[in-house]
Every structure is written in C-alpha cells, then in structure tokens.
Design a protein around this motif. Structure first.
Motif, short mmCIF file in Angstrom:
data_model
loop_
_atom_site.label_atom_id
_atom_site.label_comp_id
_atom_site.label_asym_id
_atom_site.label_seq_id
_atom_site.Cartn_x
_atom_site.Cartn_y
_atom_site.Cartn_z
N UNK A 30 0.85 -1.13 -0.06
CA UNK A 30 0.07 0.02 0.02
C UNK A 30 1.03 1.29 -0.03
N UNK A 31 1.80 1.30 0.98
CA UNK A 31 2.86 2.40 0.80
C UNK A 31 3.49 2.64 -0.76
N UNK A 32 3.98 1.66 -0.97
CA UNK A 32 4.78 1.54 -2.37
C UNK A 32 4.27 2.06 -3.56
N UNK A 33 2.78 1.38 -3.56
CA UNK A 33 1.79 1.72 -4.62
C UNK A 33 1.51 3.30 -4.56
N UNK A 34 1.12 3.68 -3.28
CA UNK A 34 0.82 5.12 -3.18
C UNK A 34 1.84 5.86 -3.64
N UNK A 35 3.19 5.54 -3.54
CA UNK A 35 4.24 6.44 -3.89
C UNK A 35 4.42 6.38 -5.38
N UNK A 36 4.10 5.14 -5.92
CA UNK A 36 4.85 4.81 -7.45
C UNK A 36 3.51 5.32 -8.38
N UNK A 37 2.30 5.50 -7.88
CA UNK A 37 1.22 6.08 -8.60
C UNK A 37 1.12 7.49 -9.08
N UNK A 49 -3.97 11.29 -6.06
CA UNK A 49 -3.38 9.95 -5.80
C UNK A 49 -4.15 8.99 -4.79
N UNK A 50 -5.10 9.61 -4.08
CA UNK A 50 -5.91 8.95 -3.07
C UNK A 50 -6.62 7.82 -4.02
N UNK A 51 -7.11 8.25 -5.17
CA UNK A 51 -7.92 7.33 -5.97
C UNK A 51 -7.53 6.02 -6.00
N UNK A 52 -6.09 5.92 -6.39
CA UNK A 52 -5.40 4.66 -6.54
C UNK A 52 -5.10 4.30 -5.36
#
Length: 389
Positions: A30-37, A49-52
């Motif tokens: 969750x942490x990494x995907x939030x940053x990567x998107x 970014x909250x959507x993803x």
C-alpha cells in the motif's frame, strides 16, 4: 491479551510465519503503490493519488479476505475444484485470445459483465493446473512410472494450458512450465519423462512464439537483453532508480524515477522500492520472499499426504519464482517480461488469485497440523503396531 491470542489462534490457523510475511508485504504494498502512482494519478485522475490508494487498499483487503476463506476450506477439496477450474479455463483462454481486450498488442483480459471488472483467465488457469497436477501425481504415486496412465494425462494437461497461455503471454507460460517440472520432480516422475516434457515444452513454446500475439515481442526482448550496446528505455530508467537509491534510499514518497519509469507501480515496482528504501529495503523484500518459500517447503517436509506436499510446493514455487524473475528484471539480470511482483504490485484480480494460492498453502499447513494433533490424541498413537506377514 490472552483472549486476543486465543481469538487469533482460533480464526487464523496454519503457519503463523506465512501469515506474518503476507500481512507485512501487503501493508508495504500500500505504501509503495501510493508513492509509485503519482504520475499515473496526474495523467488519469487529475493528480488525485488517493484514488489509486483507496482502490489498491480495497483490493489488498479483498485478497486477504479471500486468503482467509481459502485457508478455512480443507485442502483435499481443492483437488475436485481444480479439475473443474482447469476445464473451465480452457474455453476462457480461447475466448480471451480471440475476443478479449487488446492491451499492449495481446488479448489477455476478459471483462466480467455484472461488475465490469477485467481479469486474466491465465491466473485461473495457472492455479488450476498446479493444483490439478498435484492431485494427479498424488493419486498415481504407486504407478508413477506408468507412461500411458500416469504421464500421458499429465503431459496433455500441461501442454494444453501452457500452450494456450503462451499464445498471448509467453513469459507466464514459461514460468508455469518450469513450476510444473519442479512439481513433477518432487513427485518422483522419472527423469526421462521430465526431459520429454522439456523437449515438448520448448517445441510448443517455439510454435507459440511464431503463431501467438506476443511471440515476436518476447523474442525481441531477449535479443535486446543480449545486446549490451543498446539498453531498453524501461531497463535504463530502472537502473537509474536503483543506482540513485543507495543503501538507505531517498525515503518513502521521494522517488524521482516514478515520473519517467514505465509501469513503476507494477512491472518495475522493485526499482521504486530500492530507490526509496535503498539496498536495505530491497534486500528485506527479497528475504521475505525467500522466507515464504522456506516456510512453504517446511510444510512439504511435514505434510502427511502426497497431495498436500505437492500442492504446497507447487504454489510456493510459482509465487516465489515469479517474484524472483520480477526482481531480476529490475536489476538487469533477466530480460523484460512484464510480470508483476506478487503481493506488492498494483493489480486487480491477480491479487485475488495470489490470495487464493496463499490460502491454499495455509490450508495444507492447517490440515496437517490438525491431523498431527488428532493422531497424538489417539489412544493407539503410542501402541506398537501388529506385525503383518
């Protein structure tokens, strides 16, 4: 505190180390995907970014819930489910190849009408084939050298499923074939039969490379990897991310290459992990996957039944081999494949099928542990057996 521990022990059975590894990787995802998107959100969601974050968090929660339900089902039941799923996956793969959604010049996705959610039938086919193969080998252990009744049905199942997958997804088909070979080796299949599978598999994959949708792309990726003078754009951006991460990384959310690296939230998420969390973070992720494989093989060693051991081994190797290939691509040790990192990459139904696989592994450890307890409680457990002639 004791009541909470009792509740955990009652509702979360099976190998506790595997539970811990999965939950840890899921939260980290969750942490990494939030940053990567970040760049994807800017392009498709106006920078929101909250959507993803919410979407991925929901899918992670669903995968954990599916994992919990799967671990509650006795693992022997999966032998029957696997046959049905394998028969179902064959027409699904055919329909997908001819009528599925075309993404990156390949038809890999089908859309479920009612919920409007796309999924890859190859995920179902992989899980079904591994489980069915474990069941077939377990039921034929007394006649494992019988070519007609043991080997022929197995090679037909492997050939059909891997061949259909290879038409649109060569890398997945190769990994699935390798996993099947490992299961067969553990299942005591004679080496001469394994060599036959390798030869037939290479022939089938070669045909699929010429006839399929992604065969030419797969071959060109291997050629590009072998050509040291020209580095593909994705690989170049991945190397930059890794080289600038250092030992401790730039810190969570501080990735710069996420804005230029293609698919930083899926195919190349490991490069983002090293950029933000450094070599230490990348090594920690690698250790968790190797620990997952080790615990899966411990279940194999302690399993009382051939089916349980082969099932745990097959699913454990399938998940960890895919993870190792994804990480090898990111650091330049393998050609680009397009395979996501299990449990960490942003995904849809692939997360759900990963959860099912892990739930089945836990079901095996749960069932074997319960059998050991019941055997220990048996009044005949410590009595000497009667000698038979």
């Amino acid at each position: 505190m004791s009541q909470f521990k009792t509740w955990i022990d009652e509702h979360f059975k099976g190998d506790p180390i595997i539970w811990g590894i999965v939950i840890l990787l899921s939260l980290f995802s969750i942490l990494v995907v939030y940053s990567a998107t970040g760049s994807l959100a800017y392009k498709n969601a106006g920078g929101n970014t909250e959507v993803y974050l919410l979407r991925h968090s929901f899918l992670v929660a669903v995968s954990l819930a599916v994992m919990w339900f799967a671990h509650k089902i006795p693992y022997r039941s999966y032998a029957l489910y696997a046959r049905l799923a394998m028969y179902l996956s064959i027409p699904l793969l055919l329909v997908t190849y001819f009528f599925g959604s075309n993404i990156n010049e390949a038809n890999r996705w089908l859309t479920i009408p009612l919920i409007n959610q796309a999924f890859q039938p190859s995920d179902l086919a992989k899980l079904a084939l591994i489980t069915a193969l474990a069941a077939m080998l377990a039921s034929r252990q007394n006649n494992i050298k019988d070519f007609k009744n043991t080997f022929v049905p197995i090679i037909i199942a492997i050939g059909i499923i891997c061949g259909l997958i290879a038409l649109a997804n060569m890398s997945t088909a190769i990994l699935l074939l390798a996993t099947c070979l490992i299961i067969m080796f553990i299942g005591r299949v004679p080496m001469k039969y394994l060599f036959m599978v390798v030869i037939v598999g290479m022939l089938g994959l070669t045909i699929a490379a010429f006839l399929g949708q992604r065969g030419e792309t797969f071959v060109s990726r291997i050629e590009n990897y072998m050509n040291e003078e020209e580095i593909p754009f994705q690989a170049e951006q991945s190397y930059i991310a890794i080289s600038t991460g250092g030992f401790t990384g730039k810190g969570p959310g501080n990735s710069e290459q996420r804005n230029s690296l293609p698919h930083p939230y899926s195919d190349f998420i490991y490069a983002i992990i090293i950029e933000e969390y450094g070599v230490a973070g990348g090594a920690g992720v690698l250790f968790l996957y190797l620990a997952l494989l080790y615990r899966g093989m411990r279940i194999v060693a302690n399993s009382n039944k051939a089916f349980g051991g082969l099932l745990s081994a097959g699913l454990s190797f399938a998940l960890v081999i895919q993870a190792l290939v994804n990480m090898a691509v990111a650091v330049g040790l393998a050609p680009i494949t397009g395979l996501p990192l299990p449990l960490l990459s942003m995904g849809g139904t692939s997360l759900v099928f990963t959860g099912i696989s892990l739930g089945i592994i836990l079901s095996v450890s749960r069932g074997d542990h319960q059998e050991s307890i019941e055997k220990a409680k048996s009044p005949f457990a410590n009595k000497p057996r009667l000698k038979t002639a």
